[in-house]
Scaffold this motif. Structure first.
Motif, PDB file in Angstrom:
ATOM      1  N   GLN A  23       0.842  -1.189   0.000  1.00 33.19           N
ATOM      2  CA  GLN A  23       0.000   0.000   0.000  1.00 33.19           C
ATOM      3  C   GLN A  23       0.879   1.242   0.000  1.00 33.19           C
ATOM      4  O   GLN A  23       1.889   1.292   0.704  1.00 33.19           O
ATOM      5  N   LEU A  24       0.474   2.232  -0.771  1.00 30.88           N
ATOM      6  CA  LEU A  24       1.238   3.470  -0.854  1.00 30.88           C
ATOM      7  C   LEU A  24       1.196   4.200   0.481  1.00 30.88           C
ATOM      8  O   LEU A  24       0.122   4.422   1.050  1.00 30.88           O
ATOM      9  N   GLN A  25       2.358   4.583   0.981  1.00 35.07           N
ATOM     10  CA  GLN A  25       2.437   5.357   2.217  1.00 35.07           C
ATOM     11  C   GLN A  25       3.078   6.701   1.903  1.00 35.07           C
ATOM     12  O   GLN A  25       4.157   6.762   1.304  1.00 35.07           O
ATOM     13  N   LEU A  26       2.419   7.746   2.351  1.00 34.21           N
ATOM     14  CA  LEU A  26       2.876   9.109   2.106  1.00 34.21           C
ATOM     15  C   LEU A  26       3.340   9.735   3.411  1.00 34.21           C
ATOM     16  O   LEU A  26       2.699   9.542   4.453  1.00 34.21           O
ATOM     17  N   VAL A  27       4.421  10.494   3.330  1.00 30.75           N
ATOM     18  CA  VAL A  27       4.967  11.156   4.510  1.00 30.75           C
ATOM     19  C   VAL A  27       5.196  12.620   4.186  1.00 30.75           C
ATOM     20  O   VAL A  27       5.961  12.941   3.264  1.00 30.75           O
ATOM     21  N   GLU A  28       4.542  13.496   4.956  1.00 32.59           N
ATOM     22  CA  GLU A  28       4.737  14.930   4.788  1.00 32.59           C
ATOM     23  C   GLU A  28       5.825  15.428   5.732  1.00 32.59           C
ATOM     24  O   GLU A  28       6.003  14.883   6.834  1.00 32.59           O
ATOM     25  N   SER A  29       6.503  16.475   5.324  1.00 33.46           N
ATOM     26  CA  SER A  29       7.492  17.123   6.180  1.00 33.46           C
ATOM     27  C   SER A  29       7.616  18.580   5.754  1.00 33.46           C
ATOM     28  O   SER A  29       7.111  18.974   4.705  1.00 33.46           O
ATOM     29  N   GLY A  30       8.282  19.358   6.603  1.00 35.26           N
ATOM     30  CA  GLY A  30       8.547  20.748   6.262  1.00 35.26           C
ATOM     31  C   GLY A  30       7.681  21.762   6.973  1.00 35.26           C
ATOM     32  O   GLY A  30       7.868  22.966   6.812  1.00 35.26           O
ATOM     33  N   GLY A  31       6.720  21.295   7.758  1.00 34.72           N
ATOM     34  CA  GLY A  31       5.887  22.225   8.493  1.00 34.72           C
ATOM     35  C   GLY A  31       6.654  22.893   9.620  1.00 34.72           C
ATOM     36  O   GLY A  31       7.792  22.533   9.922  1.00 34.72           O
ATOM     37  N   GLY A  32       6.011  23.877  10.242  1.00 31.29           N
ATOM     38  CA  GLY A  32       6.646  24.560  11.357  1.00 31.29           C
ATOM     39  C   GLY A  32       5.975  25.878  11.648  1.00 31.29           C
ATOM     40  O   GLY A  32       4.876  26.159  11.157  1.00 31.29           O
ATOM     41  N   LEU A  33       6.657  26.683  12.437  1.00 25.24           N
ATOM     42  CA  LEU A  33       6.176  28.003  12.837  1.00 25.24           C
ATOM     43  C   LEU A  33       6.902  29.056  11.996  1.00 25.24           C
ATOM     44  O   LEU A  33       8.133  29.045  11.899  1.00 25.24           O
ATOM     45  N   VAL A  34       6.126  29.952  11.397  1.00 21.75           N
ATOM     46  CA  VAL A  34       6.704  31.000  10.556  1.00 21.75           C
ATOM     47  C   VAL A  34       5.931  32.285  10.784  1.00 21.75           C
ATOM     48  O   VAL A  34       4.733  32.249  11.104  1.00 21.75           O
ATOM     49  N   GLN A  35       6.586  33.407  10.638  1.00 21.31           N
ATOM     50  CA  GLN A  35       5.927  34.698  10.797  1.00 21.31           C
ATOM     51  C   GLN A  35       5.114  35.049   9.555  1.00 21.31           C
ATOM     52  O   GLN A  35       5.425  34.571   8.446  1.00 21.31           O
ATOM     53  N   PRO A  36       4.101  35.859   9.702  1.00 30.61           N
ATOM     54  CA  PRO A  36       3.347  36.316   8.523  1.00 30.61           C
ATOM     55  C   PRO A  36       4.275  36.933   7.486  1.00 30.61           C
ATOM     56  O   PRO A  36       5.203  37.677   7.828  1.00 30.61           O
ATOM     57  N   GLY A  37       4.029  36.598   6.229  1.00 28.57           N
ATOM     58  CA  GLY A  37       4.895  37.044   5.150  1.00 28.57           C
ATOM     59  C   GLY A  37       6.035  36.104   4.850  1.00 28.57           C
ATOM     60  O   GLY A  37       6.728  36.268   3.835  1.00 28.57           O
ATOM     61  N   GLY A  38       6.245  35.125   5.708  1.00 32.95           N
ATOM     62  CA  GLY A  38       7.341  34.177   5.514  1.00 32.95           C
ATOM     63  C   GLY A  38       6.994  33.064   4.550  1.00 32.95           C
ATOM     64  O   GLY A  38       5.910  33.042   3.944  1.00 32.95           O
ATOM     65  N   SER A  39       7.927  32.118   4.428  1.00 31.64           N
ATOM     66  CA  SER A  39       7.783  31.016   3.473  1.00 31.64           C
ATOM     67  C   SER A  39       8.104  29.680   4.135  1.00 31.64           C
ATOM     68  O   SER A  39       8.898  29.617   5.077  1.00 31.64           O
ATOM     69  N   LEU A  40       7.490  28.659   3.607  1.00 34.51           N
ATOM     70  CA  LEU A  40       7.796  27.272   3.976  1.00 34.51           C
ATOM     71  C   LEU A  40       7.691  26.419   2.719  1.00 34.51           C
ATOM     72  O   LEU A  40       6.913  26.746   1.815  1.00 34.51           O
ATOM     73  N   ARG A  41       8.423  25.325   2.707  1.00 32.35           N
ATOM     74  CA  ARG A  41       8.269  24.349   1.639  1.00 32.35           C
ATOM     75  C   ARG A  41       7.920  22.999   2.246  1.00 32.35           C
ATOM     76  O   ARG A  41       8.706  22.432   3.016  1.00 32.35           O
ATOM     77  N   LEU A  42       6.769  22.522   1.900  1.00 27.50           N
ATOM     78  CA  LEU A  42       6.338  21.205   2.357  1.00 27.50           C
ATOM     79  C   LEU A  42       6.752  20.145   1.339  1.00 27.50           C
ATOM     80  O   LEU A  42       6.757  20.404   0.139  1.00 27.50           O
ATOM     81  N   SER A  43       7.060  18.969   1.860  1.00 31.07           N
ATOM     82  CA  SER A  43       7.426  17.841   1.009  1.00 31.07           C
ATOM     83  C   SER A  43       6.485  16.680   1.269  1.00 31.07           C
ATOM     84  O   SER A  43       6.057  16.453   2.394  1.00 31.07           O
ATOM     85  N   CYS A  44       6.201  15.960   0.211  1.00 29.30           N
ATOM     86  CA  CYS A  44       5.390  14.741   0.295  1.00 29.30           C
ATOM     87  C   CYS A  44       6.200  13.643  -0.379  1.00 29.30           C
ATOM     88  O   CYS A  44       6.443  13.702  -1.584  1.00 29.30           O
ATOM     89  N   ALA A  45       6.621  12.665   0.398  1.00 29.48           N
ATOM     90  CA  ALA A  45       7.472  11.604  -0.126  1.00 29.48           C
ATOM     91  C   ALA A  45       6.802  10.252   0.076  1.00 29.48           C
ATOM     92  O   ALA A  45       5.935  10.094   0.936  1.00 29.48           O
ATOM     93  N   ALA A  46       7.218   9.308  -0.734  1.00 29.43           N
ATOM     94  CA  ALA A  46       6.700   7.946  -0.628  1.00 29.43           C
ATOM     95  C   ALA A  46       7.858   6.975  -0.600  1.00 29.43           C
ATOM     96  O   ALA A  46       8.872   7.177  -1.271  1.00 29.43           O
ATOM     97  N   SER A  47       7.680   5.944   0.195  1.00 30.05           N
ATOM     98  CA  SER A  47       8.698   4.894   0.229  1.00 30.05           C
ATOM     99  C   SER A  47       8.149   3.648  -0.445  1.00 30.05           C
ATOM    100  O   SER A  47       6.948   3.422  -0.469  1.00 30.05           O
ATOM    101  N   ARG A  48       8.984   2.870  -1.020  1.00 29.66           N
ATOM    102  CA  ARG A  48       8.646   1.572  -1.613  1.00 29.66           C
ATOM    103  C   ARG A  48       7.907   1.667  -2.931  1.00 29.66           C
ATOM    104  O   ARG A  48       8.009   0.769  -3.757  1.00 29.66           O
TER     105      ARG A  48
END
Length: 121
Positions: free
Chosen positions: A1-26
């Protein structure tokens, strides 16, 4: 079965940036369209963005158009959500999901566990 893992979240100030990732294993993500969704406390889960299997089609919710960019790196088997000019109302748990079609509805077959994004001073 496909398993997805998100990463890259966090705390950021207004106007800031983040990059989220979605990866799969196997399993490769090449066969799937990938969607990003978010859910804030007390609100329904909403579609944010999606990208087709080929990467040639993308779609965005009106609330994030011009600020968020979805992309996929087949060599890394990863889909990204670049989030710029973040606002407090973007705060939510962000989920990635996989299905056959790029759509902002919740008709996806596989879901990750989510990553928290908090936009605050």
């Amino acid at each position: 079965q496909l398993q997805l893992v998100e990463s890259g979240g966090g705390l950021v100030q207004p106007g800031g940036s983040l990059r989220l990732s979605c990866a799969a294993s196997r399993f490769t993500l090449d066969y799937y369209a990938i969607g990003w969704f978010r859910q804030a406390p007390g609100k329904e889960r909403e579609g944010v963005s999606c990208i087709s299997r080929s990467g040639s089609v993308t779609n965005y919710a009106d609330s994030v158009k011009g600020r968020f960019t979805i992309s996929r790196d087949k060599a890394k088997n990863t889909v990204y959500l670049q989030m710029n000019s973040l606002k407090p109302e973007d705060s939510a748990v962000y989920y990635c999901a996989a299905s056959m079609l790029c759509t902002l509805t919740r008709d996806y077959d596989y879901w990750g566990q989510g990553t928290q994004v908090t936009v605050s001073l």
